[in-house]
Design a protein around this motif. Structure first.
Motif, PDB file in Angstrom:
ATOM      1  N   LEU A   1       1.213   4.861   1.208  1.00 40.51           N
ATOM      2  CA  LEU A   1       0.671   5.698   2.275  1.00 40.51           C
ATOM      3  C   LEU A   1       1.078   7.141   1.991  1.00 40.51           C
ATOM      4  CD1 LEU A   1       1.508   3.365   5.309  1.00 40.51           C
ATOM      5  CD2 LEU A   1      -0.485   3.313   3.769  1.00 40.51           C
TER       6      LEU A   1
ATOM      7  N   ALA B   1       1.281  -4.796   6.969  1.00 42.89           N
ATOM      8  CA  ALA B   1       0.350  -3.683   7.109  1.00 42.89           C
ATOM      9  C   ALA B   1      -0.633  -3.900   8.261  1.00 42.89           C
ATOM     10  CB  ALA B   1      -0.422  -3.487   5.812  1.00 42.89           C
TER      11      ALA B   1
ATOM     12  N   ARG C   1       4.715   8.784   2.096  1.00 38.36           N
ATOM     13  CA  ARG C   1       5.401   8.604   3.367  1.00 38.36           C
ATOM     14  C   ARG C   1       5.977   7.196   3.545  1.00 38.36           C
ATOM     15  NH1 ARG C   1       6.679  13.602   4.254  1.00 38.36           N
ATOM     16  NH2 ARG C   1       4.901  14.994   4.584  1.00 38.36           N
TER      17      ARG C   1
ATOM     18  N   VAL D   1      -6.367   0.787   2.374  1.00 39.61           N
ATOM     19  CA  VAL D   1      -5.889   1.716   1.340  1.00 39.61           C
ATOM     20  C   VAL D   1      -5.951   1.034  -0.021  1.00 39.61           C
ATOM     21  CG1 VAL D   1      -3.868   2.997   0.514  1.00 39.61           C
ATOM     22  CG2 VAL D   1      -4.418   2.953   2.968  1.00 39.61           C
TER      23      VAL D   1
ATOM     24  N   GLU E   1       0.478  11.294   2.458  1.00 36.98           N
ATOM     25  CA  GLU E   1      -0.022  12.359   3.325  1.00 36.98           C
ATOM     26  C   GLU E   1       0.351  13.704   2.709  1.00 36.98           C
ATOM     27  OE1 GLU E   1       1.651  11.932   7.184  1.00 36.98           O
ATOM     28  OE2 GLU E   1       0.846   9.914   7.510  1.00 36.98           O
TER      29      GLU E   1
ATOM     30  N   ARG F   1       0.834  -1.197   0.000  1.00 38.47           N
ATOM     31  CA  ARG F   1       0.000   0.000   0.000  1.00 38.47           C
ATOM     32  C   ARG F   1       0.876   1.257   0.000  1.00 38.47           C
ATOM     33  NH1 ARG F   1      -2.643  -4.401   0.171  1.00 38.47           N
ATOM     34  NH2 ARG F   1      -4.819  -4.438   0.878  1.00 38.47           N
TER      35      ARG F   1
ATOM     36  N   GLU G   1      -4.287   0.153   7.352  1.00 38.08           N
ATOM     37  CA  GLU G   1      -3.500   0.330   6.134  1.00 38.08           C
ATOM     38  C   GLU G   1      -3.966  -0.593   5.014  1.00 38.08           C
ATOM     39  OE1 GLU G   1       0.623   1.789   8.348  1.00 38.08           O
ATOM     40  OE2 GLU G   1       0.320  -0.323   7.849  1.00 38.08           O
TER      41      GLU G   1
ATOM     42  N   ARG H   1       3.846   0.093   2.461  1.00 39.25           N
ATOM     43  CA  ARG H   1       3.698  -0.968   3.455  1.00 39.25           C
ATOM     44  C   ARG H   1       3.349  -2.274   2.756  1.00 39.25           C
ATOM     45  NH1 ARG H   1       5.329   1.183   6.815  1.00 39.25           N
ATOM     46  NH2 ARG H   1       3.762   2.269   8.069  1.00 39.25           N
TER      47      ARG H   1
END
Length: 253
Positions: free
Chosen positions: A151, A166, A158, A173, A153, A149, A170, A161
């Motif tokens: 991630l 995860a 960032r 996502v 922001e 995934r 998570e 995972r």
């Protein structure tokens, strides 16, 4: 958009996977889609993107793949991953090419992803030219399942995972890792050498370069691409699926 003059590009194609799920003695990257091996399609995309330098990391089936490369890509530098210790370890097997490529871009591709397009490679390259230290291809899917995934922001990537690492949150996502990645040449080796193996598999994940880069304050971005562009082939069913998509693309030319 910054002009790309002065940004030489090295493509490193990881082709060391054993491909046991193909149930064949033929190296996985040598199975055919359309009129050429999986690896041949990746080489064609690299050429169409105008990438100047190519390195290929071999493993199981190395001699067969090497023989093919001597014909299909005679200027490519060949390296061998002697142990299967993860994707970052595989990329570091091409250390000689990475050390020689001190400026510009490094694009990391996979020899079993025959549907990759020159446009996707160019977009990753452009993200690096525009300032990212690391650029990761990502796609949205309704069935994220085993995919890593992405991630994100505030527009910044960032972390990636892996599904097995995860959290439940998570795993919800739907923006997933396409595998293909770009790194600025001037920080590539520095980042790779700081990747550890504290994960469920005890391997050196290339995906961890995102966390390392963020920790060093370097800019990291995700580039959205079509899922088919980064679709890998790991078994006979996926090979047939890639063949269908390839034929559809050819019919639409």
């Amino acid at each position: 958009m910054t002009d790309n003059v002065g940004w030489p590009t090295l493509a490193v194609i990881l082709a060391a996977g054993q491909g046991t799920r193909m149930r064949s003695s033929l190296p996985k990257v040598m199975h055919a889609v359309g009129d050429r091996p999986l690896l041949g399609h990746v080489l064609a995309a690299v050429e169409a993107a105008g990438i100047e330098q190519v390195a290929v990391v071999l493993g199981a089936g190395g001699p067969v793949v090497a023989d093919y490369l001597r014909q299909a890509a005679p200027t490519a530098r060949l390296f061998t991953q002697h142990e299967q210790l993860g994707t970052a370890h595989a990329l570091l097997a091409a250390r000689g090419a990475l050390q020689a490529h001190e400026q510009g871009c490094v694009l990391v591709l996979f020899g079993d992803s025959p549907l990759i397009s020159a446009q996707t490679l160019s977009r990753l390259r452009q993200a690096l030219i525009d300032g990212a230290a690391v650029a990761v291809a990502g796609f949205y899917t309704d069935q994220p399942g085993p995919y890593g995934r992405l991630l994100v922001e505030d527009g910044h990537l960032r972390a990636i995972r892996e599904a097995k690492d995860a959290s439940a949150e998570e795993l919800q996502v739907s923006f997933c890792n396409g595998g293909v990645m770009g790194l600025r040449a001037d920080s590539c080796l520095w980042l790779l050498e700081r990747i550890g193996k504290q994960n469920a598999q005890g391997e050196y994940y290339l995906t961890d370069v995102v966390t390392v880069a963020n920790g060093a304050g370097l800019p990291v971005t995700a580039v959205e691409v079509e899922e088919d562009d980064v679709r890998g082939v790991n078994d006979r069913e996926q090979l047939l699926a890639a063949e269908r998509i390839y034929r559809q693309r050819q019919a639409n030319l």
